[in-house]
Design a protein around this motif. Structure first.
Motif, PDB file in Angstrom:
ATOM      1  N   HIS A  68       0.690  -0.964  -0.154  1.00  0.00           N
ATOM      2  CA  HIS A  68       0.591  -0.534   0.031  1.00  0.00           C
ATOM      3  C   HIS A  68       1.121   1.751  -0.040  1.00  0.00           C
ATOM      4  CE1 HIS A  68      -3.466  -2.776   0.662  1.00  0.00           C
ATOM      5  NE2 HIS A  68      -2.909  -3.030   1.963  1.00  0.00           N
ATOM      6  N   PRO A  69       1.653   1.203  -1.187  1.00  0.00           N
ATOM      7  CA  PRO A  69       2.342   2.532  -0.918  1.00  0.00           C
ATOM      8  C   PRO A  69       2.332   3.893  -1.179  1.00  0.00           C
ATOM      9  CG  PRO A  69       2.039   1.734  -3.014  1.00  0.00           C
ATOM     10  CD  PRO A  69       1.881   0.727  -2.423  1.00  0.00           C
ATOM     11  N   PRO A  70       2.782   4.919  -1.016  1.00  0.00           N
ATOM     12  CA  PRO A  70       1.663   6.310  -1.098  1.00  0.00           C
ATOM     13  C   PRO A  70       1.900   6.599  -2.277  1.00  0.00           C
ATOM     14  CG  PRO A  70       3.835   6.598   0.204  1.00  0.00           C
ATOM     15  CD  PRO A  70       3.895   5.337   0.077  1.00  0.00           C
ATOM     16  N   THR A  71       1.206   7.783  -2.078  1.00  0.00           N
ATOM     17  CA  THR A  71       0.974   8.500  -3.873  1.00  0.00           C
ATOM     18  C   THR A  71       1.931   9.619  -3.681  1.00  0.00           C
ATOM     19  OG1 THR A  71      -0.863   9.837  -3.561  1.00  0.00           O
ATOM     20  CG2 THR A  71      -1.246   7.808  -4.761  1.00  0.00           C
ATOM     21  N   GLY A  72       1.946   9.814  -2.544  1.00  0.00           N
ATOM     22  CA  GLY A  72       3.092  11.445  -2.315  1.00  0.00           C
ATOM     23  C   GLY A  72       3.099  11.513  -1.316  1.00  0.00           C
ATOM     24  N   ILE A  73       4.195  12.773  -1.332  1.00  0.00           N
ATOM     25  CA  ILE A  73       4.516  13.381   0.276  1.00  0.00           C
ATOM     26  C   ILE A  73       2.979  13.001   1.576  1.00  0.00           C
ATOM     27  CG2 ILE A  73       4.388  15.687  -0.365  1.00  0.00           C
ATOM     28  CD1 ILE A  73       7.178  15.552   1.480  1.00  0.00           C
ATOM     29  N   GLU A  74       2.238  14.302   0.900  1.00  0.00           N
ATOM     30  CA  GLU A  74       1.120  14.281   1.554  1.00  0.00           C
ATOM     31  C   GLU A  74       0.244  13.171   1.824  1.00  0.00           C
ATOM     32  OE1 GLU A  74       0.065  16.414   2.810  1.00  0.00           O
ATOM     33  OE2 GLU A  74       1.444  17.936   1.872  1.00  0.00           O
ATOM     34  N   ASP A  75       0.231  12.286   0.965  1.00  0.00           N
ATOM     35  CA  ASP A  75      -0.280  10.893   1.514  1.00  0.00           C
ATOM     36  C   ASP A  75       0.077   9.428   2.498  1.00  0.00           C
ATOM     37  OD1 ASP A  75      -2.110   8.619   0.904  1.00  0.00           O
ATOM     38  OD2 ASP A  75      -0.638   7.401  -0.109  1.00  0.00           O
ATOM     39  N   PHE A  76       1.549   9.910   2.136  1.00  0.00           N
ATOM     40  CA  PHE A  76       2.834   9.482   2.891  1.00  0.00           C
ATOM     41  C   PHE A  76       2.627   9.306   5.034  1.00  0.00           C
ATOM     42  CE2 PHE A  76       6.372  10.598   5.507  1.00  0.00           C
ATOM     43  CZ  PHE A  76       6.488   8.621   5.800  1.00  0.00           C
ATOM     44  N   ALA A  77       2.405  10.855   4.719  1.00  0.00           N
ATOM     45  CA  ALA A  77       1.985  11.804   6.244  1.00  0.00           C
ATOM     46  C   ALA A  77       0.816  10.941   6.407  1.00  0.00           C
ATOM     47  CB  ALA A  77       2.117  13.400   6.122  1.00  0.00           C
ATOM     48  N   THR A  78      -0.092  11.458   5.871  1.00  0.00           N
ATOM     49  CA  THR A  78      -1.621  10.985   5.952  1.00  0.00           C
ATOM     50  C   THR A  78      -1.043   9.508   6.694  1.00  0.00           C
ATOM     51  OG1 THR A  78      -2.897  12.227   5.107  1.00  0.00           O
ATOM     52  CG2 THR A  78      -4.039  10.891   5.637  1.00  0.00           C
ATOM     53  N   LYS A  79      -0.874   8.210   6.007  1.00  0.00           N
ATOM     54  CA  LYS A  79      -0.725   7.228   6.137  1.00  0.00           C
ATOM     55  C   LYS A  79      -0.001   6.873   7.324  1.00  0.00           C
ATOM     56  CE  LYS A  79      -2.505   5.528   1.855  1.00  0.00           C
ATOM     57  NZ  LYS A  79      -2.123   4.772   0.450  1.00  0.00           N
ATOM     58  N   ALA A  80       1.136   7.367   7.149  1.00  0.00           N
ATOM     59  CA  ALA A  80       2.226   6.669   8.754  1.00  0.00           C
ATOM     60  C   ALA A  80       1.533   7.389   9.739  1.00  0.00           C
ATOM     61  CB  ALA A  80       3.004   7.537   9.021  1.00  0.00           C
ATOM     62  N   VAL A  81       0.153   8.403   9.389  1.00  0.00           N
ATOM     63  CA  VAL A  81      -0.232   8.973  11.470  1.00  0.00           C
ATOM     64  C   VAL A  81      -1.145   8.234  11.049  1.00  0.00           C
ATOM     65  CG1 VAL A  81      -1.524  10.219  11.534  1.00  0.00           C
ATOM     66  CG2 VAL A  81       0.304  12.190  11.265  1.00  0.00           C
ATOM     67  N   ALA A  82      -1.839   7.441  10.669  1.00  0.00           N
ATOM     68  CA  ALA A  82      -2.760   6.628  10.352  1.00  0.00           C
ATOM     69  C   ALA A  82      -2.895   5.485  10.707  1.00  0.00           C
ATOM     70  CB  ALA A  82      -4.138   6.499   9.384  1.00  0.00           C
ATOM     71  N   GLY A  83      -1.179   4.749  11.609  1.00  0.00           N
ATOM     72  CA  GLY A  83      -0.646   3.171  10.987  1.00  0.00           C
ATOM     73  C   GLY A  83      -0.718   2.278   9.817  1.00  0.00           C
ATOM     74  N   ALA A  84      -0.304   3.411   9.296  1.00  0.00           N
ATOM     75  CA  ALA A  84      -1.433   2.206   7.287  1.00  0.00           C
ATOM     76  C   ALA A  84       0.233   1.258   8.081  1.00  0.00           C
ATOM     77  CB  ALA A  84      -1.157   2.807   6.748  1.00  0.00           C
ATOM     78  N   TRP A  85       1.315   1.279   7.458  1.00  0.00           N
ATOM     79  CA  TRP A  85       2.541   0.141   8.093  1.00  0.00           C
ATOM     80  C   TRP A  85       2.779  -0.474   8.953  1.00  0.00           C
ATOM     81  CZ3 TRP A  85       3.102   5.348   5.155  1.00  0.00           C
ATOM     82  CH2 TRP A  85       2.838   5.688   3.847  1.00  0.00           C
ATOM     83  N   SER A  86       2.330   0.129   9.967  1.00  0.00           N
ATOM     84  CA  SER A  86       3.144  -0.345  11.656  1.00  0.00           C
ATOM     85  C   SER A  86       3.283  -1.801  12.004  1.00  0.00           C
ATOM     86  CB  SER A  86       1.821  -0.314  12.592  1.00  0.00           C
ATOM     87  OG  SER A  86       0.371  -1.096  12.412  1.00  0.00           O
ATOM     88  N   LEU A  87       3.435  -2.072  12.588  1.00  0.00           N
ATOM     89  CA  LEU A  87       4.713  -3.123  12.516  1.00  0.00           C
ATOM     90  C   LEU A  87       3.424  -4.007  13.999  1.00  0.00           C
ATOM     91  CD1 LEU A  87       8.375  -2.577  13.020  1.00  0.00           C
ATOM     92  CD2 LEU A  87       7.313  -3.639  11.334  1.00  0.00           C
ATOM     93  N   GLU A  88       2.701  -4.536  13.441  1.00  0.00           N
ATOM     94  CA  GLU A  88       2.042  -5.311  14.157  1.00  0.00           C
ATOM     95  C   GLU A  88       1.129  -6.429  13.692  1.00  0.00           C
ATOM     96  OE1 GLU A  88      -2.513  -3.006  14.545  1.00  0.00           O
ATOM     97  OE2 GLU A  88      -0.733  -1.244  15.529  1.00  0.00           O
TER      98      GLU A  88
END
Length: 101
Positions: free
Chosen positions: A81-101
């Motif tokens: 689920h790669p980000p489409t750009g810097i804004e999408d990266f920040a949004t997904k990172a904050v939402a925990g899209a790539w967390s190590l769970e």
């Protein structure tokens, strides 16, 4: 007959409730300490957090492996689920899209 409001173990008659007076509110307000409001984005995240995430993206040129290593993200999830750009990266990172769970 008075309506009864059930609050945990206490019953309070609705007819007995009254709003505080202007004087009571003024006294309470003057006793309160001022607070500072932090700027947040739509997720309620401090703008400094978003800025720090964007700096990681920029520093690593959007490189998935470098970003995941620096942030502790799951590389497999990031690539799926790669980000489409810097804004999408920040949004997904904050939402925990790539967390190590």
């Amino acid at each position: 007959q008075a309506k009864v409001l059930h609050c945990s173990s206490a019953d309070v008659a609705m007819d007995d409730l009254k709003p505080p007076s202007v004087e009571e509110l003024t006294a309470k307000a003057s006793a309160m300490k001022p607070s500072e409001t932090k700027a947040t984005d739509l997720l309620g995240v401090c703008s400094k957090t978003v800025d720090a995430l964007k700096a990681v993206w920029e520093k690593n040129g959007g490189n998935a492996e470098a970003i995941c290593k620096e942030c502790g993200f799951d590389l497999t999830k990031f690539q799926k689920h790669p980000p489409t750009g810097i804004e999408d990266f920040a949004t997904k990172a904050v939402a925990g899209a790539w967390s190590l769970e």
